[in-house]
Design a protein around this motif. Structure first.
Motif, PDB file in Angstrom:
ATOM      1  N   GLY A 138       0.814  -1.218   0.000  1.00  0.00           N
ATOM      2  CA  GLY A 138       0.000   0.000   0.000  1.00  0.00           C
ATOM      3  C   GLY A 138       0.841   1.258   0.000  1.00  0.00           C
ATOM      4  O   GLY A 138       0.532   2.231  -0.715  1.00  0.00           O
ATOM      5  N   ALA A 139       1.927   1.265   0.781  1.00  0.00           N
ATOM      6  CA  ALA A 139       2.790   2.446   0.815  1.00  0.00           C
ATOM      7  C   ALA A 139       3.426   2.706  -0.553  1.00  0.00           C
ATOM      8  O   ALA A 139       3.499   3.838  -1.028  1.00  0.00           O
ATOM      9  CB  ALA A 139       3.871   2.262   1.875  1.00  0.00           C
ATOM     10  N   LEU A 140       3.888   1.638  -1.207  1.00  0.00           N
ATOM     11  CA  LEU A 140       4.490   1.803  -2.523  1.00  0.00           C
ATOM     12  C   LEU A 140       3.455   2.229  -3.557  1.00  0.00           C
ATOM     13  O   LEU A 140       3.751   3.035  -4.455  1.00  0.00           O
ATOM     14  CB  LEU A 140       5.155   0.504  -2.951  1.00  0.00           C
ATOM     15  CG  LEU A 140       6.413   0.128  -2.165  1.00  0.00           C
ATOM     16  CD1 LEU A 140       6.880  -1.272  -2.519  1.00  0.00           C
ATOM     17  CD2 LEU A 140       7.536   1.129  -2.433  1.00  0.00           C
ATOM     18  N   LEU A 141       2.226   1.730  -3.462  1.00  0.00           N
ATOM     19  CA  LEU A 141       1.180   2.130  -4.397  1.00  0.00           C
ATOM     20  C   LEU A 141       0.805   3.598  -4.204  1.00  0.00           C
ATOM     21  O   LEU A 141       0.575   4.333  -5.178  1.00  0.00           O
ATOM     22  CB  LEU A 141      -0.049   1.238  -4.209  1.00  0.00           C
ATOM     23  CG  LEU A 141       0.071  -0.191  -4.749  1.00  0.00           C
ATOM     24  CD1 LEU A 141      -1.108  -1.032  -4.294  1.00  0.00           C
ATOM     25  CD2 LEU A 141       0.144  -0.174  -6.270  1.00  0.00           C
ATOM     26  N   ILE A 142       0.748   4.035  -2.959  1.00  0.00           N
ATOM     27  CA  ILE A 142       0.457   5.449  -2.699  1.00  0.00           C
ATOM     28  C   ILE A 142       1.565   6.336  -3.257  1.00  0.00           C
ATOM     29  O   ILE A 142       1.308   7.375  -3.878  1.00  0.00           O
ATOM     30  CB  ILE A 142       0.283   5.680  -1.180  1.00  0.00           C
ATOM     31  CG1 ILE A 142      -0.997   4.984  -0.689  1.00  0.00           C
ATOM     32  CG2 ILE A 142       0.236   7.175  -0.863  1.00  0.00           C
ATOM     33  CD1 ILE A 142      -1.171   5.020   0.808  1.00  0.00           C
ATOM     34  N   GLY A 143       2.821   5.919  -3.039  1.00  0.00           N
ATOM     35  CA  GLY A 143       3.933   6.682  -3.599  1.00  0.00           C
ATOM     36  C   GLY A 143       3.890   6.726  -5.118  1.00  0.00           C
ATOM     37  O   GLY A 143       4.144   7.767  -5.733  1.00  0.00           O
ATOM     38  N   ALA A 144       3.542   5.605  -5.740  1.00  0.00           N
ATOM     39  CA  ALA A 144       3.474   5.569  -7.200  1.00  0.00           C
ATOM     40  C   ALA A 144       2.354   6.464  -7.720  1.00  0.00           C
ATOM     41  O   ALA A 144       2.529   7.174  -8.723  1.00  0.00           O
ATOM     42  CB  ALA A 144       3.259   4.135  -7.669  1.00  0.00           C
ATOM     43  N   SER A 145       1.207   6.431  -7.060  1.00  0.00           N
ATOM     44  CA  SER A 145       0.104   7.298  -7.498  1.00  0.00           C
ATOM     45  C   SER A 145       0.458   8.766  -7.336  1.00  0.00           C
ATOM     46  O   SER A 145       0.087   9.611  -8.175  1.00  0.00           O
ATOM     47  CB  SER A 145      -1.158   6.965  -6.695  1.00  0.00           C
ATOM     48  OG  SER A 145      -0.962   7.247  -5.309  1.00  0.00           O
ATOM     49  N   TRP A 146       1.214   9.107  -6.285  1.00  0.00           N
ATOM     50  CA  TRP A 146       1.645  10.503  -6.100  1.00  0.00           C
ATOM     51  C   TRP A 146       2.595  10.927  -7.224  1.00  0.00           C
ATOM     52  O   TRP A 146       2.478  12.027  -7.767  1.00  0.00           O
ATOM     53  CB  TRP A 146       2.336  10.650  -4.749  1.00  0.00           C
ATOM     54  CG  TRP A 146       2.862  12.035  -4.507  1.00  0.00           C
ATOM     55  CD1 TRP A 146       2.179  13.122  -4.056  1.00  0.00           C
ATOM     56  CD2 TRP A 146       4.214  12.478  -4.715  1.00  0.00           C
ATOM     57  NE1 TRP A 146       3.004  14.223  -3.975  1.00  0.00           N
ATOM     58  CE2 TRP A 146       4.262  13.860  -4.372  1.00  0.00           C
ATOM     59  CE3 TRP A 146       5.378  11.856  -5.152  1.00  0.00           C
ATOM     60  CZ2 TRP A 146       5.429  14.597  -4.467  1.00  0.00           C
ATOM     61  CZ3 TRP A 146       6.538  12.605  -5.237  1.00  0.00           C
ATOM     62  CH2 TRP A 146       6.558  13.957  -4.904  1.00  0.00           C
ATOM     63  N   VAL A 147       3.534  10.034  -7.578  1.00  0.00           N
ATOM     64  CA  VAL A 147       4.465  10.347  -8.673  1.00  0.00           C
ATOM     65  C   VAL A 147       3.712  10.534  -9.979  1.00  0.00           C
ATOM     66  O   VAL A 147       3.964  11.470 -10.741  1.00  0.00           O
ATOM     67  CB  VAL A 147       5.523   9.224  -8.798  1.00  0.00           C
ATOM     68  CG1 VAL A 147       6.355   9.415 -10.070  1.00  0.00           C
ATOM     69  CG2 VAL A 147       6.428   9.209  -7.576  1.00  0.00           C
ATOM     70  N   TYR A 148       2.761   9.644 -10.243  1.00  0.00           N
ATOM     71  CA  TYR A 148       2.009   9.741 -11.494  1.00  0.00           C
ATOM     72  C   TYR A 148       1.179  11.017 -11.536  1.00  0.00           C
ATOM     73  O   TYR A 148       1.100  11.703 -12.565  1.00  0.00           O
ATOM     74  CB  TYR A 148       1.106   8.513 -11.643  1.00  0.00           C
ATOM     75  CG  TYR A 148       1.044   7.994 -13.053  1.00  0.00           C
ATOM     76  CD1 TYR A 148       0.196   8.569 -13.995  1.00  0.00           C
ATOM     77  CD2 TYR A 148       1.850   6.924 -13.460  1.00  0.00           C
ATOM     78  CE1 TYR A 148       0.156   8.102 -15.290  1.00  0.00           C
ATOM     79  CE2 TYR A 148       1.822   6.457 -14.751  1.00  0.00           C
ATOM     80  CZ  TYR A 148       0.966   7.046 -15.662  1.00  0.00           C
ATOM     81  OH  TYR A 148       0.934   6.584 -16.949  1.00  0.00           O
ATOM     82  N   GLN A 149       0.545  11.353 -10.417  1.00  0.00           N
ATOM     83  CA  GLN A 149      -0.278  12.549 -10.372  1.00  0.00           C
ATOM     84  C   GLN A 149       0.568  13.811 -10.514  1.00  0.00           C
ATOM     85  O   GLN A 149       0.159  14.794 -11.144  1.00  0.00           O
ATOM     86  CB  GLN A 149      -1.064  12.582  -9.047  1.00  0.00           C
ATOM     87  CG  GLN A 149      -1.995  13.784  -8.895  1.00  0.00           C
ATOM     88  CD  GLN A 149      -3.158  13.720  -9.863  1.00  0.00           C
ATOM     89  OE1 GLN A 149      -3.526  12.629 -10.290  1.00  0.00           O
ATOM     90  NE2 GLN A 149      -3.717  14.863 -10.215  1.00  0.00           N
ATOM     91  N   ARG A 150       1.755  13.787  -9.962  1.00  0.00           N
ATOM     92  CA  ARG A 150       2.595  14.979  -9.948  1.00  0.00           C
ATOM     93  C   ARG A 150       3.262  15.239 -11.294  1.00  0.00           C
ATOM     94  O   ARG A 150       3.396  16.401 -11.713  1.00  0.00           O
ATOM     95  CB  ARG A 150       3.666  14.840  -8.858  1.00  0.00           C
ATOM     96  CG  ARG A 150       4.584  16.059  -8.736  1.00  0.00           C
ATOM     97  CD  ARG A 150       5.564  15.883  -7.604  1.00  0.00           C
ATOM     98  NE  ARG A 150       6.474  17.005  -7.502  1.00  0.00           N
ATOM     99  CZ  ARG A 150       6.234  18.136  -6.849  1.00  0.00           C
ATOM    100  NH1 ARG A 150       5.052  18.295  -6.242  1.00  0.00           N
ATOM    101  NH2 ARG A 150       7.113  19.107  -6.806  1.00  0.00           N
ATOM    102  N   TYR A 151       3.688  14.166 -11.963  1.00  0.00           N
ATOM    103  CA  TYR A 151       4.519  14.353 -13.151  1.00  0.00           C
ATOM    104  C   TYR A 151       3.827  14.025 -14.471  1.00  0.00           C
ATOM    105  O   TYR A 151       4.376  14.338 -15.529  1.00  0.00           O
ATOM    106  CB  TYR A 151       5.780  13.490 -13.040  1.00  0.00           C
ATOM    107  CG  TYR A 151       6.699  13.931 -11.929  1.00  0.00           C
ATOM    108  CD1 TYR A 151       7.495  15.062 -12.067  1.00  0.00           C
ATOM    109  CD2 TYR A 151       6.753  13.226 -10.736  1.00  0.00           C
ATOM    110  CE1 TYR A 151       8.332  15.473 -11.051  1.00  0.00           C
ATOM    111  CE2 TYR A 151       7.594  13.633  -9.704  1.00  0.00           C
ATOM    112  CZ  TYR A 151       8.380  14.752  -9.868  1.00  0.00           C
ATOM    113  OH  TYR A 151       9.209  15.159  -8.855  1.00  0.00           O
ATOM    114  N   SER A 152       2.666  13.395 -14.452  1.00  0.00           N
ATOM    115  CA  SER A 152       2.028  13.029 -15.711  1.00  0.00           C
ATOM    116  C   SER A 152       1.608  14.263 -16.506  1.00  0.00           C
ATOM    117  O   SER A 152       1.806  14.328 -17.728  1.00  0.00           O
ATOM    118  CB  SER A 152       0.814  12.136 -15.447  1.00  0.00           C
ATOM    119  OG  SER A 152      -0.120  12.803 -14.613  1.00  0.00           O
TER     120      SER A 152
END
Length: 324
Positions: A299-313
């Motif tokens: 869950g922590a890694l998925l949250i981090g990945a979603s934050w990266v995608y939201q920030r840089y996409s």
């Protein structure tokens, strides 16, 4: 030497002499030297690996054949008869096949793969020098053979009490092989990218490199937790889920940093596979403590990945639009 002189002096007789001498050498090698040296011990030992004399002779012959192929490729501009001919390509493939077969036949699995990697590296360097599209295609094929051999043979041949997971030649070889995939794809992929795109196939080297690292991590985790106890099996499943999420995160970050869509898609697919594994395997037949660890880590890694995608996409889409 004959092909080099033929290229410099534009002498056809020297160009004919080189392949004839290689054919004579092959007949002598297989007809006399191979039976004579059958069963002979190693000529020398390096890093615990024995190198017999027959292997050294085959190395010399294969390198000579590759040199003749290079000479034929360079001489095409001097003699029109060679411009449309494929003989230099056939000669080059013959040298690489001989190199593969004899290294796999004589050397241990991991040592043979190290020498196999010289084939795509040579083809890649040849492409940088001559810009021959055939050589970069050959580099892809050779690299695919190395990936298949490594993943489905080399990773299974090393075992025993003396073997240390994560600290062995299998890991080093996997990292180098993934780096080689990146090297071949970085510039060579542009030369055959049109053919790949027309056939609807993804860049092969990118997928091969990502899969190699993913497979290597799984094998090493299984070896680390290799035990017959239930506790070891449960911990192994948690470790696999964490590794899948970690590698997916690394692919996602790499995809954004390099503006490479396929790596991001691979990351999202691996994240989805991780979620399915956690819900179907980790949540059943696993003790509560391992369920919690698997859910928290994933869950922590998925949250981090979603934050990266939201920030840089959005920023990445703006850069792509600007380039167009």
């Amino acid at each position: 030497a004959s092909m080099f002189l033929a290229y410099k002096l534009r002498e056809k007789l020297l160009a004919i002499k080189a392949p004839v001498m290689l054919i004579v050498a092959a007949v002598y090698l297989y007809g006399w030297e191979l039976p004579r040296l059958a069963g002979a011990g190693p000529a020398f030992t390096l890093a615990g690996v024995g190198y017999p004399e027959i292997l050294l002779l085959m190395w010399s012959w294969a390198i000579g054949v590759a040199a003749v192929a290079a000479g034929m490729s360079m001489c095409r501009k001097h003699w029109p008869v060679l411009q449309g001919a494929k003989i230099w390509q056939v000669t080059l493939v013959a040298s690489f096949v001989a190199w593969w077969v004899w290294n796999a036949r004589v050397l241990p699995a991991h040592s043979a793969t190290w020498y196999w990697l010289l084939v795509p590296l040579t083809a890649r360097l040849w492409f940088d020098r001559r810009r021959e599209r055939f050589t970069i295609l050959l580099a892809y094929i050779a690299l695919g053979a190395c990936v298949v051999k490594y993943c489905f043979y080399d990773t299974f041949v090393t075992s025993g009490a003396e073997f240390r997971a994560f600290f062995n030649t299998t890991v080093v070889l996997g990292v180098v092989l993934s780096a080689m995939c990146y090297l071949v794809e970085r510039r060579g992929g542009r030369q055959i990218g049109g053919v790949i795109a027309e056939r609807g196939l993804p860049p092969i080297a990118v997928v091969a490199g990502a899969f190699t690292m993913f497979w290597m991590g799984n094998i090493e985790i299984v070896r680390w937790f290799e035990t017959e106890t239930v506790q070891g099996t449960q911990a192994m499943q948690v470790g696999l889920s964490v590794w899948w999420a970690l590698w997916a995160s690394a692919l996602l970050v790499w995809g954004f940093a390099g503006r490479h869509a396929l790596r991001r898609y691979l990351a999202l697919g691996l994240f989805a596979l991780t979620i399915v594994k956690v819900l179907t395997i980790d949540m059943h037949g696993v003790e509560t403590v391992y369920r919690v660890l698997s859910l928290v880590a994933s869950g922590a890694l998925l949250i981090g990945a979603s934050w990266v995608y939201q920030r840089y996409s959005k920023r990445l889409l703006e850069l792509v639009a600007t380039d167009e």
